[in-house]
Design a protein around this motif. Structure first.
Motif, PDB file in Angstrom:
ATOM      1  N   PHE A  66     -54.451  -9.970  15.082  1.00  0.00           N
ATOM      2  CA  PHE A  66     -54.088  -8.812  16.237  1.00  0.00           C
ATOM      3  C   PHE A  66     -52.531  -8.535  16.186  1.00  0.00           C
ATOM      4  O   PHE A  66     -52.012  -7.296  16.072  1.00  0.00           O
ATOM      5  CB  PHE A  66     -54.408  -9.528  17.590  1.00  0.00           C
ATOM      6  N   ILE A  67     -51.721  -9.728  16.182  1.00  0.00           N
ATOM      7  CA  ILE A  67     -50.165  -9.457  16.335  1.00  0.00           C
ATOM      8  C   ILE A  67     -49.853  -8.702  15.000  1.00  0.00           C
ATOM      9  O   ILE A  67     -49.038  -7.906  14.877  1.00  0.00           O
ATOM     10  CB  ILE A  67     -49.538 -10.803  16.259  1.00  0.00           C
ATOM     11  N   LEU A  68     -50.479  -9.004  13.744  1.00  0.00           N
ATOM     12  CA  LEU A  68     -50.040  -8.510  12.716  1.00  0.00           C
ATOM     13  C   LEU A  68     -50.697  -6.816  12.380  1.00  0.00           C
ATOM     14  O   LEU A  68     -50.052  -6.088  11.695  1.00  0.00           O
ATOM     15  CB  LEU A  68     -50.167  -9.207  11.312  1.00  0.00           C
ATOM     16  N   THR A  69     -51.349  -6.403  12.943  1.00  0.00           N
ATOM     17  CA  THR A  69     -52.070  -5.236  13.110  1.00  0.00           C
ATOM     18  C   THR A  69     -51.690  -4.346  14.406  1.00  0.00           C
ATOM     19  O   THR A  69     -52.364  -3.406  14.487  1.00  0.00           O
ATOM     20  CB  THR A  69     -53.587  -5.102  12.813  1.00  0.00           C
ATOM     21  N   TRP A  70     -50.905  -4.839  15.342  1.00  0.00           N
ATOM     22  CA  TRP A  70     -50.699  -4.359  16.613  1.00  0.00           C
ATOM     23  C   TRP A  70     -49.612  -3.106  16.279  1.00  0.00           C
ATOM     24  O   TRP A  70     -48.631  -3.382  15.634  1.00  0.00           O
ATOM     25  CB  TRP A  70     -50.090  -5.259  17.313  1.00  0.00           C
ATOM     26  N   ASP A  71     -50.021  -2.080  16.988  1.00  0.00           N
ATOM     27  CA  ASP A  71     -49.324  -0.940  16.757  1.00  0.00           C
ATOM     28  C   ASP A  71     -47.819  -0.995  17.211  1.00  0.00           C
ATOM     29  O   ASP A  71     -46.669  -0.538  16.689  1.00  0.00           O
ATOM     30  CB  ASP A  71     -49.783   0.376  17.087  1.00  0.00           C
ATOM     31  N   LYS A  72     -47.455  -1.672  18.074  1.00  0.00           N
ATOM     32  CA  LYS A  72     -46.416  -1.745  18.997  1.00  0.00           C
ATOM     33  C   LYS A  72     -45.425  -2.818  18.003  1.00  0.00           C
ATOM     34  O   LYS A  72     -44.308  -2.462  18.526  1.00  0.00           O
ATOM     35  CB  LYS A  72     -46.588  -2.350  20.304  1.00  0.00           C
ATOM     36  N   TYR A  77     -38.389   2.476  14.085  1.00  0.00           N
ATOM     37  CA  TYR A  77     -36.785   2.882  14.228  1.00  0.00           C
ATOM     38  C   TYR A  77     -36.054   2.090  13.293  1.00  0.00           C
ATOM     39  O   TYR A  77     -36.152   0.531  13.345  1.00  0.00           O
ATOM     40  CB  TYR A  77     -36.581   2.729  15.623  1.00  0.00           C
ATOM     41  N   PHE A  78     -35.004   2.432  12.866  1.00  0.00           N
ATOM     42  CA  PHE A  78     -33.947   1.904  11.913  1.00  0.00           C
ATOM     43  C   PHE A  78     -32.648   2.282  12.811  1.00  0.00           C
ATOM     44  O   PHE A  78     -32.267   3.573  12.491  1.00  0.00           O
ATOM     45  CB  PHE A  78     -33.862   2.394  10.436  1.00  0.00           C
ATOM     46  N   ASN A 101     -44.392  -0.709   8.556  1.00  0.00           N
ATOM     47  CA  ASN A 101     -44.705  -2.231   8.306  1.00  0.00           C
ATOM     48  C   ASN A 101     -44.656  -3.028   9.445  1.00  0.00           C
ATOM     49  O   ASN A 101     -43.811  -2.660  10.576  1.00  0.00           O
ATOM     50  CB  ASN A 101     -43.955  -2.785   7.260  1.00  0.00           C
ATOM     51  N   ASN A 102     -45.395  -4.140   9.579  1.00  0.00           N
ATOM     52  CA  ASN A 102     -45.217  -4.858  10.663  1.00  0.00           C
ATOM     53  C   ASN A 102     -43.731  -5.783  10.585  1.00  0.00           C
ATOM     54  O   ASN A 102     -43.356  -6.145   9.640  1.00  0.00           O
ATOM     55  CB  ASN A 102     -46.319  -6.010  10.775  1.00  0.00           C
ATOM     56  N   ILE A 103     -43.148  -5.655  11.958  1.00  0.00           N
ATOM     57  CA  ILE A 103     -41.925  -6.122  11.906  1.00  0.00           C
ATOM     58  C   ILE A 103     -41.680  -7.520  11.566  1.00  0.00           C
ATOM     59  O   ILE A 103     -40.626  -7.951  11.336  1.00  0.00           O
ATOM     60  CB  ILE A 103     -41.320  -5.589  13.076  1.00  0.00           C
ATOM     61  N   SER A 132     -39.932  -3.074  17.657  1.00  0.00           N
ATOM     62  CA  SER A 132     -40.250  -1.704  16.396  1.00  0.00           C
ATOM     63  C   SER A 132     -39.020  -1.377  15.951  1.00  0.00           C
ATOM     64  O   SER A 132     -39.188  -0.498  15.180  1.00  0.00           O
ATOM     65  CB  SER A 132     -41.089  -0.876  17.117  1.00  0.00           C
ATOM     66  N   THR A 133     -37.781  -2.220  16.061  1.00  0.00           N
ATOM     67  CA  THR A 133     -36.609  -1.559  15.629  1.00  0.00           C
ATOM     68  C   THR A 133     -35.958  -2.638  14.897  1.00  0.00           C
ATOM     69  O   THR A 133     -35.844  -3.911  15.057  1.00  0.00           O
ATOM     70  CB  THR A 133     -35.679  -1.521  16.721  1.00  0.00           C
ATOM     71  N   VAL A 134     -35.432  -2.080  13.567  1.00  0.00           N
ATOM     72  CA  VAL A 134     -34.685  -2.880  12.579  1.00  0.00           C
ATOM     73  C   VAL A 134     -33.225  -2.473  12.608  1.00  0.00           C
ATOM     74  O   VAL A 134     -32.981  -1.253  12.168  1.00  0.00           O
ATOM     75  CB  VAL A 134     -35.312  -2.863  11.055  1.00  0.00           C
ATOM     76  N   ALA A 135     -32.287  -3.352  13.118  1.00  0.00           N
ATOM     77  CA  ALA A 135     -30.812  -3.003  12.954  1.00  0.00           C
ATOM     78  C   ALA A 135     -30.304  -3.288  11.562  1.00  0.00           C
ATOM     79  O   ALA A 135     -30.360  -4.240  10.912  1.00  0.00           O
ATOM     80  CB  ALA A 135     -30.173  -3.626  13.783  1.00  0.00           C
ATOM     81  N   VAL A 136     -29.464  -2.162  11.055  1.00  0.00           N
ATOM     82  CA  VAL A 136     -29.172  -2.191   9.765  1.00  0.00           C
ATOM     83  C   VAL A 136     -27.362  -2.063   9.727  1.00  0.00           C
ATOM     84  O   VAL A 136     -26.842  -0.931  10.336  1.00  0.00           O
ATOM     85  CB  VAL A 136     -29.827  -1.240   8.679  1.00  0.00           C
ATOM     86  N   GLN A 137     -26.652  -2.884   9.266  1.00  0.00           N
ATOM     87  CA  GLN A 137     -25.262  -2.629   9.476  1.00  0.00           C
ATOM     88  C   GLN A 137     -24.776  -2.908   8.026  1.00  0.00           C
ATOM     89  O   GLN A 137     -24.967  -3.725   7.414  1.00  0.00           O
ATOM     90  CB  GLN A 137     -24.540  -3.994  10.115  1.00  0.00           C
TER      91      GLN A 137
END
Length: 281
Positions: A66-72, A77-78, A101-103, A132-137
């Motif tokens: 469930f967690i790996l397929t959860w839309d949330k 966002y990046f 992809n799953n975060i 749902s956000t990945v931070a890229v520095q």
């Protein structure tokens, strides 16, 4: 009378032996029954434990599924910092491959390696910001040199470590222009970079020529200079003052060799009429 007494004694012994035998058999039967009962109880306990473990495993599996397929938890966002226009196009191409992809299953190392493969990027930091956000520095390489390609009018842009960043057709005034120098020799100019920065506004282009070493052309000055390794500005300033004093400006001087402490050499455009001349200080 004696024979009857003897018979009674033998019968008693026989009865006791039979009783002991029956008691032993009964004890043996009871032990078997207890053992069987213990095995049954242990089997029931083991079955119960297996049932509980199976239920827990099934619950974990379903929860993970469930967690790996959860839309949330899908990457939506990046959050990218320090990413100017030209680089952002390449960066977005890499990031789009991971969007959705799953975060939790996103490979941070793989994403970091793909971004670090972009020439303009020197280093990169990636982190998850749930849900749902990945931070890229990004840490970008700073363009320093633009190496002119002979006959093409195009420029290869490099950073201060000599790493090729990109190629462009237009010349950028804020970069050092390198001419008459193959790409593999640009590395030899790098040790002089800090000293070149001091007179950057006066430099038209630089290069490297064996056996003279660093080559320099200044704006509004016709000569090409071979300044040596130290005191660029002082040497050139002294030469220009001496040139004006001796009216050398009337001569067509091609190059000036300033590599020596107590003298410099002049090379004229027409070697037949004006051979190389040594001027002592």
């Amino acid at each position: 009378m004696r024979s009857m007494a003897g018979t009674g004694t033998g019968l008693g012994l026989a009865l006791r032996s039979e009783t002991d035998y029956l008691r032993r058999q009964n004890n043996l039967l009871i032990r078997k029954q207890k053992k069987l009962r213990s095995i049954k109880i242990k089997g029931i306990h083991l079955l119960f434990i297996l049932t509980v473990l199976s239920f827990i495993a099934f619950t974990i599996f379903k929860t993970a599924q469930f967690i790996l397929t959860w839309d949330k938890l899908g990457v939506k966002y990046f959050q990218v910092t320090d990413c100017p226009g030209p680089v952002s196009i390449q960066v977005n191409k890499v990031l789009d491959r991971h969007r959705g992809n799953n975060i939790l299953t996103l490979s941070i190392d793989a994403l970091r390696a793909q971004l670090a493969g972009i020439p303009e990027i020197k280093d990169v930091s990636v982190s998850r910001n749930l849900p749902s956000t990945v931070a890229v520095q990004l840490m970008l390489r700073e363009p320093v040199f633009q190496v002119e390609t002979p006959g093409e009018g195009k420029y290869t842009v490099m950073d201060k470590e000599g790493v090729v960043l990109y190629r462009r057709a237009e010349k950028k005034d804020e970069l050092f222009t390198v001419k008459n120098t193959p790409g593999d020799r640009v590395q030899k100019i790098l040790p002089y970079l800090s000293r070149l920065q001091d007179i950057k506004n006066y430099i038209e282009y630089v290069g490297f020529l064996e056996p003279y070493g660093l080559m320099m052309k200044l704006t509004q000055v016709n000569e090409i200079f071979y300044p040596g390794e130290i005191d660029f500005a002082e040497k050139i300033d002294y030469y220009l003052k001496l040139r004006n004093k001796l009216n050398l400006s009337e001569c067509i001087i091609k190059s000036v060799d300033l590599r020596f402490e107590d003298r410099f050499y002049l090379e004229y455009e027409e070697q037949e009429q004006q051979p190389e001349e040594e001027v002592t200080q």
